[in-house]
Design a protein around this motif. Sequence first.
Motif, mmCIF file in Angstrom:
data_model
loop_
_atom_site.group_PDB
_atom_site.id
_atom_site.type_symbol
_atom_site.label_atom_id
_atom_site.label_comp_id
_atom_site.label_asym_id
_atom_site.label_seq_id
_atom_site.Cartn_x
_atom_site.Cartn_y
_atom_site.Cartn_z
ATOM 1 N N THR A 42 0.836 -1.197 0.000
ATOM 2 C CA THR A 42 0.000 0.000 0.000
ATOM 3 C C THR A 42 0.868 1.242 0.000
ATOM 4 O OG1 THR A 42 -1.735 1.211 1.158
ATOM 5 C CG2 THR A 42 -0.147 0.063 2.524
ATOM 6 N N ARG A 43 0.318 2.320 -0.478
ATOM 7 C CA ARG A 43 0.992 3.616 -0.444
ATOM 8 C C ARG A 43 0.512 4.436 0.744
ATOM 9 N NH1 ARG A 43 -0.009 7.094 -4.037
ATOM 10 N NH2 ARG A 43 2.077 8.045 -4.127
ATOM 11 N N ASP A 44 -0.378 3.878 1.554
ATOM 12 C CA ASP A 44 -0.892 4.587 2.721
ATOM 13 C C ASP A 44 0.114 4.541 3.864
ATOM 14 O OD1 ASP A 44 -3.096 4.894 1.201
ATOM 15 O OD2 ASP A 44 -4.315 3.395 2.258
ATOM 16 N N GLY A 45 0.009 5.512 4.748
ATOM 17 C CA GLY A 45 0.806 5.511 5.967
ATOM 18 C C GLY A 45 0.080 4.739 7.060
ATOM 19 N N LEU A 46 0.801 3.905 7.777
ATOM 20 C CA LEU A 46 0.203 3.069 8.831
ATOM 21 C C LEU A 46 0.560 3.610 10.198
ATOM 22 C CD1 LEU A 46 1.104 -0.412 7.305
ATOM 23 C CD2 LEU A 46 -0.994 0.900 7.000
ATOM 24 N N TRP A 47 -0.381 3.520 11.128
ATOM 25 C CA TRP A 47 -0.131 3.933 12.513
ATOM 26 C C TRP A 47 -0.782 2.950 13.467
ATOM 27 C CZ3 TRP A 47 -4.614 5.154 15.228
ATOM 28 C CH2 TRP A 47 -5.746 5.453 14.460
ATOM 29 N N ASP A 48 -0.193 2.841 14.648
ATOM 30 C CA ASP A 48 -0.660 1.890 15.675
ATOM 31 C C ASP A 48 -0.569 2.608 17.019
ATOM 32 O OD1 ASP A 48 -1.219 -0.148 17.369
ATOM 33 O OD2 ASP A 48 0.423 -1.448 16.723
ATOM 34 N N TRP A 49 -1.707 2.846 17.628
ATOM 35 C CA TRP A 49 -1.776 3.623 18.876
ATOM 36 C C TRP A 49 -2.107 2.690 20.037
ATOM 37 C CZ3 TRP A 49 -6.229 7.480 20.245
ATOM 38 C CH2 TRP A 49 -5.936 8.124 21.465
ATOM 39 N N ASN A 50 -1.181 2.552 20.990
ATOM 40 C CA ASN A 50 -1.401 1.790 22.219
ATOM 41 C C ASN A 50 -1.995 2.752 23.239
ATOM 42 O OD1 ASN A 50 -1.146 0.458 24.728
ATOM 43 N ND2 ASN A 50 0.557 -0.774 23.926
ATOM 44 N N LEU A 51 -3.294 2.561 23.563
ATOM 45 C CA LEU A 51 -3.963 3.491 24.464
ATOM 46 C C LEU A 51 -3.450 3.378 25.891
ATOM 47 C CD1 LEU A 51 -5.896 3.479 21.961
ATOM 48 C CD2 LEU A 51 -7.749 3.940 23.564
ATOM 49 N N ARG A 52 -2.887 2.226 26.282
ATOM 50 C CA ARG A 52 -2.416 2.069 27.657
ATOM 51 C C ARG A 52 -1.112 2.847 27.863
ATOM 52 N NH1 ARG A 52 -5.159 -1.702 30.408
ATOM 53 N NH2 ARG A 52 -6.387 -3.255 29.264
ATOM 54 N N THR A 53 -0.230 2.804 26.870
ATOM 55 C CA THR A 53 1.065 3.465 27.038
ATOM 56 C C THR A 53 1.107 4.833 26.336
ATOM 57 O OG1 THR A 53 1.954 2.461 25.036
ATOM 58 C CG2 THR A 53 2.188 1.226 27.098
ATOM 59 N N ASP A 54 0.067 5.131 25.547
ATOM 60 C CA ASP A 54 -0.008 6.366 24.763
ATOM 61 C C ASP A 54 1.078 6.415 23.699
ATOM 62 O OD1 ASP A 54 -1.228 8.761 24.039
ATOM 63 O OD2 ASP A 54 0.158 9.954 25.251
ATOM 64 N N GLU A 55 1.668 5.289 23.388
ATOM 65 C CA GLU A 55 2.676 5.260 22.342
ATOM 66 C C GLU A 55 2.017 5.022 20.988
ATOM 67 O OE1 GLU A 55 6.629 3.578 24.641
ATOM 68 O OE2 GLU A 55 5.332 2.193 23.528
ATOM 69 N N PRO A 129 -10.522 -0.970 16.103
ATOM 70 C CA PRO A 129 -10.091 -1.141 17.498
ATOM 71 C C PRO A 129 -9.606 -2.558 17.782
ATOM 72 C CG PRO A 129 -12.472 -1.260 17.379
ATOM 73 C CD PRO A 129 -12.004 -0.994 15.985
ATOM 74 N N ASP A 130 -8.708 -2.678 18.769
ATOM 75 C CA ASP A 130 -8.250 -3.971 19.301
ATOM 76 C C ASP A 130 -8.687 -4.000 20.759
ATOM 77 O OD1 ASP A 130 -7.104 -6.359 19.719
ATOM 78 O OD2 ASP A 130 -5.034 -5.604 19.745
ATOM 79 N N GLY A 135 -13.373 -6.612 26.599
ATOM 80 C CA GLY A 135 -14.025 -5.846 25.536
ATOM 81 C C GLY A 135 -13.616 -4.398 25.487
ATOM 82 N N ARG A 136 -12.695 -4.009 26.369
ATOM 83 C CA ARG A 136 -12.262 -2.606 26.374
ATOM 84 C C ARG A 136 -11.232 -2.401 25.263
ATOM 85 N NH1 ARG A 136 -12.694 1.111 30.426
ATOM 86 N NH2 ARG A 136 -13.415 -0.535 31.818
ATOM 87 N N VAL A 137 -11.352 -1.263 24.599
ATOM 88 C CA VAL A 137 -10.418 -0.927 23.529
ATOM 89 C C VAL A 137 -9.085 -0.544 24.149
ATOM 90 C CG1 VAL A 137 -9.895 0.622 21.607
ATOM 91 C CG2 VAL A 137 -12.249 -0.151 21.981
ATOM 92 N N VAL A 138 -8.031 -1.272 23.733
ATOM 93 C CA VAL A 138 -6.702 -0.992 24.248
ATOM 94 C C VAL A 138 -5.737 -0.561 23.148
ATOM 95 C CG1 VAL A 138 -6.965 -2.571 26.202
ATOM 96 C CG2 VAL A 138 -6.086 -3.431 24.003
ATOM 97 N N ARG A 139 -6.199 -0.613 21.923
ATOM 98 C CA ARG A 139 -5.283 -0.322 20.821
ATOM 99 C C ARG A 139 -6.101 0.025 19.580
ATOM 100 N NH1 ARG A 139 -2.920 -4.782 17.725
ATOM 101 N NH2 ARG A 139 -1.315 -3.978 16.289
ATOM 102 N N LEU A 140 -5.590 1.007 18.794
ATOM 103 C CA LEU A 140 -6.199 1.361 17.518
ATOM 104 C C LEU A 140 -5.146 1.207 16.435
ATOM 105 C CD1 LEU A 140 -8.231 4.608 18.358
ATOM 106 C CD2 LEU A 140 -9.103 2.291 18.108
#
Length: 534
Positions: A42-55, A129-130, A135-140
């Motif tokens: 893909t030519r899209d940019g990928l991102w991964d947000w860990n909601l617990r660590t805010d990384e 969401p992950d 069932g709580r969202v911990v990652r996007l």
Amino acid sequence: MHRSLLVPCTRSEGKEQQMTQKIAPEEKHLRKEDFQLAMRSTRDGLWDWNLRTDEVYFSPRWKIMFGYREDELEPHFDTWNKLIHPDDQGQTLALLQNLIEGRSERLHAEFRMRHRDGRYLDIVSLAFPDRDASGRVVRLVGTHADVTDSRRAERILKEREALLDKTSRMAKVGGWGFDVATGIGTWTDEVARIHGLDLDAVTNSEIGLSFYQGDHLVAIQQALKEAIDNARPYDLELELITAQGIRKWIRTVGQPVLREGRVVRIEGIFQDISERKEAEAKIQALNAELELRVEQRTAELVAANAELESFTYAVSHDLRAPLRAMSGFSQALIEDYGNSLAGEARLYLDQIIIGSRRMGELIDGLLTLSRSTRAELHRDRVDLSSMAEQLLRALATAEPERVVSWEVAPDLVTRGDTIMLEVVMSNLLANAWKYTSRRDKAIIRVFSRKVGAQHFFCITDNGAGFDAAHAAKLFQPFQRLHRQEEFPGIGIGLATVQRILHRHGGTIEAEGQRDQGATFCFNLPGHGEKMKEP
């Protein structure tokens, strides 16, 4: 602001976090391989947000998209949030909140993000969401796609469509077309407006023809038949009746579209020309009225000329007879009884003879003035220089005792009626000759003068001149600025000159001062010949 998006940890959740942290290196390794595989496809940019660590993980493609180096961005949510356009932050964060709190299953948002060079890119973001065991969202995990170019193209297209629609409205012109086999048609919004239909109204060839009647219907049907059968284009002006019953004049142009030598479609333009037709009708009515007025005025002029002819005949014949009788009998009395006349009787008879002679001169002047307005006008090449020389020599021959110096510029050539222009030059030169009679060194000059884009022919002298305040009276019949005993005349010459020049479309102007000479200049439009300055 973004802290409200983070999922708070309870004590039990803290244990789960510790367990998660134990397997984090392995998970990160798997995710990294997944991302690398995805980035290659893909030519899209990928991102991964860990909601617990805010990384936040930003893929290399994502950083390239926004112009950053690999180690230039902090891997935190704040980094991402600060790049969003201030006007788009509220709505974007609200969509994220909905996703995190379970009110939506995925994120599909469009917003602007700042490039490293300061410009903003149009971004479309997709995210899912992950969730943990509870069932709580911990990652996007999501993508960013740069759609700046496509959005710009869409905006340009919309602007052009809006401009085209505005232009169509202003010009009252639109486009149309229909398929020959099915009759199914399409047209632009303006064509629908001209027909008085809704913009989304369905149309076909049969509906289009239903707006015409009589000869106009026959004309458009025949034109369409020729276009389909013989691939012949057409351009017609017809009258139609709109859906609201309003009559309009339209111009319809049709062009056959061929495929493999067969007409498969007819396309063209459609224009409302009602205003033009109304203007043409008004012009035709006005022209008819003007023609009628011209005919009436011509009839009046013919009648006036007939009356003038009768008057001229009366002046020429009926008035001269009594004048000749008065003058003749006065002469007979002087010859037969002159010696026996007592007192002032002889003086009275002399005055009768002088008055009769002057009346004859006035009659001649009136006839000349009448002929100047009635005679047929011819336009020939006229050499005013040669004409002036001949007239001045004739004046010198008639008065050989006078010493007059004259100068005539060469090549003073124009176009006009030779006989009438000779009357003009004769009167002007005769006046110059007459009013310089009291000068020891009389001077007369004939030359041309250019004023702006106009050329004037001028005759000037150093004679008696006139009071410039009364210059307008010079061209009125029988108006004179000098006493008869000073300079004899009847006051008809300059009035005749002016009328002749007006008939040619020209003008005459007079300049002068008392005892300092006079200058008369006239122009003849369109002379088109070589002019000489003095």
